[in-house]
Design a protein around this motif. Structure first.
Motif, PDB file in Angstrom:
ATOM      1  N   ILE A  63       0.829  -1.207   0.000  1.00  0.00           N
ATOM      2  CA  ILE A  63       0.000   0.000   0.000  1.00  0.00           C
ATOM      3  C   ILE A  63       0.862   1.256   0.000  1.00  0.00           C
ATOM      4  O   ILE A  63       0.594   2.224  -0.730  1.00  0.00           O
ATOM      5  CB  ILE A  63      -0.942  -0.008   1.220  1.00  0.00           C
ATOM      6  N   THR A  64       1.917   1.275   0.805  1.00  0.00           N
ATOM      7  CA  THR A  64       2.699   2.501   0.985  1.00  0.00           C
ATOM      8  C   THR A  64       3.859   2.636   0.000  1.00  0.00           C
ATOM      9  O   THR A  64       4.359   3.748  -0.197  1.00  0.00           O
ATOM     10  CB  THR A  64       3.252   2.577   2.418  1.00  0.00           C
ATOM     11  N   THR A  65       4.293   1.544  -0.611  1.00  0.00           N
ATOM     12  CA  THR A  65       5.431   1.642  -1.532  1.00  0.00           C
ATOM     13  C   THR A  65       5.200   2.633  -2.673  1.00  0.00           C
ATOM     14  O   THR A  65       6.072   3.473  -2.952  1.00  0.00           O
ATOM     15  CB  THR A  65       5.779   0.254  -2.091  1.00  0.00           C
ATOM     16  N   PRO A  66       4.060   2.587  -3.383  1.00  0.00           N
ATOM     17  CA  PRO A  66       3.886   3.518  -4.512  1.00  0.00           C
ATOM     18  C   PRO A  66       3.835   4.986  -4.111  1.00  0.00           C
ATOM     19  O   PRO A  66       4.138   5.866  -4.926  1.00  0.00           O
ATOM     20  CB  PRO A  66       2.550   3.069  -5.131  1.00  0.00           C
ATOM     21  N   VAL A  67       3.430   5.269  -2.876  1.00  0.00           N
ATOM     22  CA  VAL A  67       3.236   6.661  -2.473  1.00  0.00           C
ATOM     23  C   VAL A  67       4.452   7.214  -1.730  1.00  0.00           C
ATOM     24  O   VAL A  67       4.480   8.405  -1.383  1.00  0.00           O
ATOM     25  CB  VAL A  67       1.958   6.770  -1.600  1.00  0.00           C
ATOM     26  N   ALA A  68       5.483   6.409  -1.527  1.00  0.00           N
ATOM     27  CA  ALA A  68       6.629   6.835  -0.715  1.00  0.00           C
ATOM     28  C   ALA A  68       7.344   8.044  -1.328  1.00  0.00           C
ATOM     29  O   ALA A  68       7.681   9.005  -0.616  1.00  0.00           O
ATOM     30  CB  ALA A  68       7.600   5.671  -0.542  1.00  0.00           C
ATOM     31  N   PRO A 120      11.791   2.004  -0.812  1.00  0.00           N
ATOM     32  CA  PRO A 120      12.150   2.902  -1.920  1.00  0.00           C
ATOM     33  C   PRO A 120      12.962   4.112  -1.496  1.00  0.00           C
ATOM     34  O   PRO A 120      13.832   4.576  -2.250  1.00  0.00           O
ATOM     35  CB  PRO A 120      10.784   3.314  -2.498  1.00  0.00           C
ATOM     36  N   LEU A 121      12.708   4.644  -0.298  1.00  0.00           N
ATOM     37  CA  LEU A 121      13.466   5.821   0.131  1.00  0.00           C
ATOM     38  C   LEU A 121      14.897   5.447   0.516  1.00  0.00           C
ATOM     39  O   LEU A 121      15.814   6.261   0.358  1.00  0.00           O
ATOM     40  CB  LEU A 121      12.758   6.506   1.301  1.00  0.00           C
ATOM     41  N   SER A 122      15.105   4.239   1.021  1.00  0.00           N
ATOM     42  CA  SER A 122      16.477   3.779   1.275  1.00  0.00           C
ATOM     43  C   SER A 122      17.248   3.704  -0.032  1.00  0.00           C
ATOM     44  O   SER A 122      18.428   4.079  -0.101  1.00  0.00           O
ATOM     45  CB  SER A 122      16.461   2.406   1.944  1.00  0.00           C
ATOM     46  N   MET A 123      16.578   3.209  -1.060  1.00  0.00           N
ATOM     47  CA  MET A 123      17.232   3.148  -2.366  1.00  0.00           C
ATOM     48  C   MET A 123      17.559   4.550  -2.876  1.00  0.00           C
ATOM     49  O   MET A 123      18.641   4.796  -3.419  1.00  0.00           O
ATOM     50  CB  MET A 123      16.336   2.422  -3.363  1.00  0.00           C
ATOM     51  N   ALA A 124      16.620   5.499  -2.690  1.00  0.00           N
ATOM     52  CA  ALA A 124      16.852   6.874  -3.137  1.00  0.00           C
ATOM     53  C   ALA A 124      18.037   7.504  -2.401  1.00  0.00           C
ATOM     54  O   ALA A 124      18.877   8.182  -3.016  1.00  0.00           O
ATOM     55  CB  ALA A 124      15.590   7.707  -2.921  1.00  0.00           C
ATOM     56  N   ILE A 125      18.131   7.269  -1.087  1.00  0.00           N
ATOM     57  CA  ILE A 125      19.248   7.820  -0.313  1.00  0.00           C
ATOM     58  C   ILE A 125      20.566   7.207  -0.767  1.00  0.00           C
ATOM     59  O   ILE A 125      21.579   7.901  -0.936  1.00  0.00           O
ATOM     60  CB  ILE A 125      19.016   7.572   1.191  1.00  0.00           C
ATOM     61  N   ALA A 126      20.577   5.889  -0.962  1.00  0.00           N
ATOM     62  CA  ALA A 126      21.799   5.232  -1.409  1.00  0.00           C
ATOM     63  C   ALA A 126      22.224   5.722  -2.785  1.00  0.00           C
ATOM     64  O   ALA A 126      23.419   5.928  -3.044  1.00  0.00           O
ATOM     65  CB  ALA A 126      21.593   3.716  -1.418  1.00  0.00           C
ATOM     66  N   MET A 127      21.260   5.926  -3.665  1.00  0.00           N
ATOM     67  CA  MET A 127      21.580   6.397  -5.019  1.00  0.00           C
ATOM     68  C   MET A 127      22.194   7.801  -4.982  1.00  0.00           C
ATOM     69  O   MET A 127      23.096   8.119  -5.762  1.00  0.00           O
ATOM     70  CB  MET A 127      20.320   6.410  -5.891  1.00  0.00           C
ATOM     71  N   GLU A 128      21.700   8.633  -4.074  1.00  0.00           N
ATOM     72  CA  GLU A 128      22.232   9.996  -3.976  1.00  0.00           C
ATOM     73  C   GLU A 128      23.686  10.016  -3.527  1.00  0.00           C
ATOM     74  O   GLU A 128      24.410  10.975  -3.813  1.00  0.00           O
ATOM     75  CB  GLU A 128      21.384  10.818  -3.005  1.00  0.00           C
ATOM     76  N   THR A 396      11.170   0.931 -11.826  1.00  0.00           N
ATOM     77  CA  THR A 396      11.796   0.197 -10.726  1.00  0.00           C
ATOM     78  C   THR A 396      10.820  -0.026  -9.590  1.00  0.00           C
ATOM     79  O   THR A 396      10.729  -1.129  -9.023  1.00  0.00           O
ATOM     80  CB  THR A 396      13.031   0.963 -10.217  1.00  0.00           C
ATOM     81  N   GLY A 397      10.048   1.028  -9.250  1.00  0.00           N
ATOM     82  CA  GLY A 397       9.063   0.889  -8.182  1.00  0.00           C
ATOM     83  C   GLY A 397       7.986  -0.125  -8.530  1.00  0.00           C
ATOM     84  O   GLY A 397       7.625  -0.969  -7.693  1.00  0.00           O
ATOM     85  N   PHE A 398       7.472  -0.054  -9.748  1.00  0.00           N
ATOM     86  CA  PHE A 398       6.417  -0.983 -10.154  1.00  0.00           C
ATOM     87  C   PHE A 398       6.945  -2.408 -10.253  1.00  0.00           C
ATOM     88  O   PHE A 398       6.262  -3.372  -9.873  1.00  0.00           O
ATOM     89  CB  PHE A 398       5.834  -0.541 -11.499  1.00  0.00           C
ATOM     90  N   PHE A 399       8.170  -2.549 -10.744  1.00  0.00           N
ATOM     91  CA  PHE A 399       8.803  -3.861 -10.901  1.00  0.00           C
ATOM     92  C   PHE A 399       8.889  -4.568  -9.547  1.00  0.00           C
ATOM     93  O   PHE A 399       8.507  -5.735  -9.401  1.00  0.00           O
ATOM     94  CB  PHE A 399      10.197  -3.652 -11.499  1.00  0.00           C
ATOM     95  N   ASN A 400       9.366  -3.858  -8.534  1.00  0.00           N
ATOM     96  CA  ASN A 400       9.490  -4.451  -7.204  1.00  0.00           C
ATOM     97  C   ASN A 400       8.132  -4.603  -6.517  1.00  0.00           C
ATOM     98  O   ASN A 400       7.937  -5.525  -5.721  1.00  0.00           O
ATOM     99  CB  ASN A 400      10.434  -3.614  -6.342  1.00  0.00           C
ATOM    100  N   LEU A 401       7.178  -3.718  -6.847  1.00  0.00           N
ATOM    101  CA  LEU A 401       5.837  -3.847  -6.282  1.00  0.00           C
ATOM    102  C   LEU A 401       5.175  -5.138  -6.748  1.00  0.00           C
ATOM    103  O   LEU A 401       4.469  -5.801  -5.972  1.00  0.00           O
ATOM    104  CB  LEU A 401       4.981  -2.645  -6.684  1.00  0.00           C
ATOM    105  N   MET A 402       5.428  -5.532  -7.987  1.00  0.00           N
ATOM    106  CA  MET A 402       4.843  -6.769  -8.498  1.00  0.00           C
ATOM    107  C   MET A 402       5.427  -7.991  -7.792  1.00  0.00           C
ATOM    108  O   MET A 402       4.743  -8.990  -7.595  1.00  0.00           O
ATOM    109  CB  MET A 402       5.066  -6.862 -10.000  1.00  0.00           C
ATOM    110  N   ARG A 403       6.690  -7.919  -7.395  1.00  0.00           N
ATOM    111  CA  ARG A 403       7.245  -9.022  -6.610  1.00  0.00           C
ATOM    112  C   ARG A 403       6.543  -9.120  -5.264  1.00  0.00           C
ATOM    113  O   ARG A 403       6.236 -10.221  -4.794  1.00  0.00           O
ATOM    114  CB  ARG A 403       8.746  -8.819  -6.391  1.00  0.00           C
TER     115      ARG A 403
END
Length: 491
Positions: A63-68, A120-128, A396-403
């Motif tokens: 529920i919360t992943t897409p809106v993060a 998703p926000l951990s990924m965003a921080i790591a990418m930065e 990327t978000g949708f791909f992982n959401l489907m998993r």
């Protein structure tokens, strides 16, 4: 020079805690897997409620992943991340205080809601914190870390549970979460979007309504006798309405939270379908294997947990080898080989026996892990190589959401068939035991022991039936490999 060195050290520290948060939120999903028998006994939890331990966490995170990302842009990345960490820690603490199935599941839902933001926000921080040149290869590594958390969580929980109790295994994440919170508070600067970000709430709400309605239908159907219950009708209608509105919304609107460009890319669609099936198989296999070892075969929690380690070794080893694979080799070949290994692993599971030792479980787990470690990076490369660069973050978000949805629906489906098959096999076996064909004991203790033996046999046969379902799920999506185009050079 000192300023540059300090900035680099801060970036490494932030990247480390972001990856640690990614691991924690994924490892906590299957953490109770090796201790289900103790949790059920402590909380008087029925067998069908045990499945909610996983599906509640997964469905809440979905529920919360897409809106993060929208929350981070609207209220600030640092604030949202800190709030999610606080909610995650609160969920951990409430799990340890739970004394009924309802309070335990409610705490797991809170954990899942927080985990859906953290991932998703951990990924965003790591990418930065990474140079732009390293962004392209980070996605598969991040996904591999998530999967490693899933396959290693039960072993950690099993060891702690064997020597202490089931509650202390949740305490372990509390100091680590506090450490992440402290580093983020000290080193992460607040960032908000320059303009208030747009978000397609109608599309998001309709899609979520459809999927959560389906999840509730599957989770509650067996307990409520399916469509004899008004609640199941309500959940079925909500699911159908939500999915219908979402499809109409996608077809009739130019802008929505899933870009049409994603649906126009054949590689991405086929890869996402395979990824969904992979999620369906991965967590469902673990949700079946650990109770089989713990409840049916009588293995202690630490041994049950240790038997998930070969799967993790296979996954990490294959992933590291994939990083050294020559770029001239078509990644579609690795997709085929990865699917073949996962299918072969599930075929090996069909050979399980009540008389076996731990070896078949370790071997099949290692083979499945190797298949996953090979399939994940190859599938990600094929999926994203033909997408436009501007679509890749959303993809990327949708791909992982489907998993995630694959995992939560997979657990629900195997739980349904497990209980139905156990009951039918128990009836079939018991029907063969009559006084006219066998010399049966007549004392109540002896009859109780005989019924216990029949129940165990029926449950084991039912588990084998569920492994067949998982095998078929991978076989069904395997022809999609034929529709994958050769990946193009990265833009």
């Amino acid at each position: 020079m000192n300023t540059t060195t300090s900035a680099a050290a801060d970036a490494r520290a932030l990247r480390f805690v972001a990856l640690l948060a990614t691991y924690l939120q994924s490892a906590n999903l299957p953490l109770p897997n090796a201790a289900l028998r103790l949790i059920q006994g402590s909380l008087s939890m029925t067998d069908d409620q045990a499945g909610w331990i996983f599906t509640a966490y997964l469905a809440a995170s979905a529920i919360t992943t897409p809106v993060a990302q929208w929350l981070a842009g609207r209220f600030g990345l640092k604030l949202v991340y800190q709030t999610a960490l606080a909610a995650f820690a609160t969920g951990l603490w409430l799990v340890t205080l739970a004394d009924t199935p309802l309070t335990f599941i409610a705490a797991r839902i809170l954990q899942g809601l927080a985990a859906g933001v953290l991932a998703p926000l951990s990924m965003a921080i790591a990418m930065e914190t990474l140079p732009a040149a390293r962004h392209q290869g980070f996605g598969p590594k991040w996904t591999a870390l998530v999967l490693f958390g899933i396959v290693s969580g039960p072993s950690i929980g099993g060891v702690i549970c064997e020597y202490f109790d089931w509650r202390p295994m949740f305490y372990l994440s509390l100091p680590l979460t506090a450490y992440i919170f402290m580093v983020v508070t000290l080193l992460l600067s607040e960032k908000k979007a320059a303009q208030r970000p747009a978000f397609d709430f109608f599309g998001f709400a309709s899609f979520t309504l459809g999927m959560i309605g389906l999840q509730m239908l599957l989770d509650r159907g067996e307990r409520l006798d399916w469509f004899d219950s008004p609640e199941i009708w309500i959940e079925a209608l909500a699911s159908a309405l939500g999915l219908y509105l979402f499809v109409v919304h996608v077809l009739t609107r130019q802008v929505h939270f899933l870009s049409k460009g994603l649906f126009a890319d054949r590689n991405f669609l086929c890869s996402t379908a395979i990824f969904f099936a992979l999620g369906f198989v991965l967590l469902s296999t673990m949700a079946l294997t650990s109770p089989m070892l713990d409840e049916i075969l009588g293995y202690p929690p630490d041994t049950t947990g240790f038997l998930t380690i070969p799967r993790g070794i296979g996954l990490v080893g294959a992933f590291l080898l994939m990083g050294r694979a020559p770029t001239r080799i078509d990644p579609r070949l690795f997709v085929v080989l990865g699917i073949a290994l996962v299918v072969y692993a599930n075929w090996l599971m069909l050979g399980y026996s009540p008389l076996m030792d731990w070896t078949p479980v370790a071997v099949s787990g290692f083979v499945q892990g190797a298949g996953l470690g090979m399939l994940m990076p190859a599938l990600s490369k094929v999926a994203f190589s033909t997408l436009e660069p501007q679509l890749r973050p959303e993809a990327t978000g949708f791909f992982n959401l489907m998993r995630v949805y694959g995992s939560t629906l997979g657990v629900a489906v195997v739980q349904i068939y497990f209980f139905n098959n156990t009951q039918s096999m128990h009836s079939a076996l018991a029907s063969q035991l009559t006084p006219y064909r066998h010399s049966l004991p007549t004392s109540p203790p002896a009859l109780e022991g005989l019924n216990h033996l029949i129940t165990h046999q029926a449950a084991f046969i039912a588990v084998m039936g569920q492994f067949k379902i998982l095998l078929v799920a991978m076989l069904v999506v395997s022809p999609l490999v034929l529709f994958l185009r050769k990946p193009v050079a990265a833009n």
